[in-house]
Design a protein around this motif. Structure first.
Motif, PDB file in Angstrom:
ATOM      1  N   TYR A  26       0.911  11.537  -1.105  1.00 30.49           N
ATOM      2  CA  TYR A  26       0.614  10.952   0.194  1.00 30.49           C
ATOM      3  C   TYR A  26      -0.475   9.890   0.072  1.00 30.49           C
ATOM      4  N   GLU A  27      -1.528  10.210  -0.683  1.00 31.12           N
ATOM      5  CA  GLU A  27      -2.620   9.244  -0.850  1.00 31.12           C
ATOM      6  C   GLU A  27      -2.150   8.001  -1.597  1.00 31.12           C
ATOM      7  N   LEU A  28      -1.255   8.176  -2.554  1.00 26.00           N
ATOM      8  CA  LEU A  28      -0.711   7.017  -3.265  1.00 26.00           C
ATOM      9  C   LEU A  28       0.103   6.136  -2.319  1.00 26.00           C
ATOM     10  N   ALA A  29       0.868   6.755  -1.447  1.00 26.64           N
ATOM     11  CA  ALA A  29       1.636   5.981  -0.460  1.00 26.64           C
ATOM     12  C   ALA A  29       0.691   5.257   0.499  1.00 26.64           C
ATOM     13  N   THR A  30      -0.369   5.929   0.895  1.00 25.60           N
ATOM     14  CA  THR A  30      -1.356   5.319   1.773  1.00 25.60           C
ATOM     15  C   THR A  30      -2.053   4.153   1.067  1.00 25.60           C
ATOM     16  N   LEU A  31      -2.359   4.329  -0.212  1.00 27.09           N
ATOM     17  CA  LEU A  31      -2.971   3.260  -0.990  1.00 27.09           C
ATOM     18  C   LEU A  31      -2.023   2.063  -1.089  1.00 27.09           C
ATOM     19  N   HIS A  32      -0.759   2.334  -1.292  1.00 30.11           N
ATOM     20  CA  HIS A  32       0.230   1.245  -1.358  1.00 30.11           C
ATOM     21  C   HIS A  32       0.254   0.464  -0.047  1.00 30.11           C
ATOM     22  N   ASP A  33       0.257   1.197   1.070  1.00 33.31           N
ATOM     23  CA  ASP A  33       0.251   0.535   2.383  1.00 33.31           C
ATOM     24  C   ASP A  33      -1.010  -0.304   2.560  1.00 33.31           C
ATOM     25  N   ALA A  37      -1.282  -4.369   3.011  1.00 32.10           N
ATOM     26  CA  ALA A  37      -1.963  -4.953   4.159  1.00 32.10           C
ATOM     27  C   ALA A  37      -3.270  -5.654   3.771  1.00 32.10           C
ATOM     28  N   SER A  38      -3.624  -5.602   2.495  1.00 30.59           N
ATOM     29  CA  SER A  38      -4.887  -6.180   1.999  1.00 30.59           C
ATOM     30  C   SER A  38      -6.101  -5.612   2.723  1.00 30.59           C
ATOM     31  N   ASP A  39      -6.050  -4.313   2.986  1.00 35.28           N
ATOM     32  CA  ASP A  39      -7.145  -3.612   3.668  1.00 35.28           C
ATOM     33  C   ASP A  39      -8.057  -2.986   2.610  1.00 35.28           C
ATOM     34  N   SER A  40      -9.128  -3.694   2.281  1.00 37.68           N
ATOM     35  CA  SER A  40     -10.001  -3.239   1.198  1.00 37.68           C
ATOM     36  C   SER A  40     -10.732  -1.937   1.526  1.00 37.68           C
ATOM     37  N   GLU A  41     -11.083  -1.721   2.783  1.00 37.74           N
ATOM     38  CA  GLU A  41     -11.767  -0.476   3.165  1.00 37.74           C
ATOM     39  C   GLU A  41     -10.844   0.724   2.971  1.00 37.74           C
ATOM     40  N   ALA A  42      -9.605   0.592   3.411  1.00 39.44           N
ATOM     41  CA  ALA A  42      -8.645   1.682   3.247  1.00 39.44           C
ATOM     42  C   ALA A  42      -8.346   1.920   1.767  1.00 39.44           C
ATOM     43  N   CYS A  46      -8.931   5.483  -0.124  1.00 34.60           N
ATOM     44  CA  CYS A  46      -7.832   6.126  -0.850  1.00 34.60           C
ATOM     45  C   CYS A  46      -8.203   6.393  -2.298  1.00 34.60           C
ATOM     46  N   LYS A  47      -8.876   5.435  -2.916  1.00 32.99           N
ATOM     47  CA  LYS A  47      -9.271   5.604  -4.313  1.00 32.99           C
ATOM     48  C   LYS A  47     -10.266   6.749  -4.471  1.00 32.99           C
ATOM     49  N   VAL A  48     -11.199   6.853  -3.533  1.00 33.98           N
ATOM     50  CA  VAL A  48     -12.176   7.947  -3.577  1.00 33.98           C
ATOM     51  C   VAL A  48     -11.463   9.287  -3.414  1.00 33.98           C
ATOM     52  N   LYS A  49     -10.561   9.361  -2.446  1.00 34.71           N
ATOM     53  CA  LYS A  49      -9.815  10.604  -2.209  1.00 34.71           C
ATOM     54  C   LYS A  49      -8.954  10.958  -3.419  1.00 34.71           C
ATOM     55  N   LEU A  50      -8.305   9.966  -4.010  1.00 35.63           N
ATOM     56  CA  LEU A  50      -7.479  10.213  -5.195  1.00 35.63           C
ATOM     57  C   LEU A  50      -8.321  10.725  -6.360  1.00 35.63           C
ATOM     58  N   GLU A  51      -9.513  10.209  -6.518  1.00 38.40           N
ATOM     59  CA  GLU A  51     -10.394  10.694  -7.586  1.00 38.40           C
ATOM     60  C   GLU A  51     -10.780  12.151  -7.352  1.00 38.40           C
ATOM     61  N   GLU A  52     -11.061  12.513  -6.103  1.00 35.83           N
ATOM     62  CA  GLU A  52     -11.393  13.903  -5.780  1.00 35.83           C
ATOM     63  C   GLU A  52     -10.204  14.816  -6.072  1.00 35.83           C
ATOM     64  N   LEU A  53      -9.019  14.379  -5.678  1.00 33.10           N
ATOM     65  CA  LEU A  53      -7.822  15.172  -5.920  1.00 33.10           C
ATOM     66  C   LEU A  53      -7.535  15.300  -7.419  1.00 33.10           C
ATOM     67  N   ARG A  54      -7.765  14.232  -8.155  1.00 37.54           N
ATOM     68  CA  ARG A  54      -7.552  14.263  -9.601  1.00 37.54           C
ATOM     69  C   ARG A  54      -8.491  15.271 -10.260  1.00 37.54           C
TER      70      ARG A  54
END
Length: 62
Positions: A26-33, A37-42, A46-54
């Motif tokens: 889900y986070e990877l899909a959100t990161l893709h979106d 959209a070139s949304d650097s904050e999002a 997402c990257k922070v959340k993915l690191e926690e999940l990893r």
């Protein structure tokens, strides 16, 4: 007693891993979106959340 606790923890980890994989997907899909959209904050969120999940996945698989 220690064996019982370890067994319970192992069972919990086995149940958590598939859920964790879905959360990562889900986070990877959100990161893709966000990238689309070139949304650097999002992207950063997402990257922070993915690191926690990893990190959690590494702990559970160890």
């Amino acid at each position: 007693m220690k064996q019982v606790i370890q067994s319970l923890q192992r069972n919990e980890a086995e149940k958590r891993i598939p859920v964790l994989k879905m959360e990562i997907d889900y986070e990877l899909a959100t990161l893709h979106d966000a990238m689309t959209a070139s949304d650097s904050e999002a992207m950063t969120r997402c990257k922070v959340k993915l690191e926690e999940l990893r990190q959690e996945m590494v702990r559970l698989e160890a």
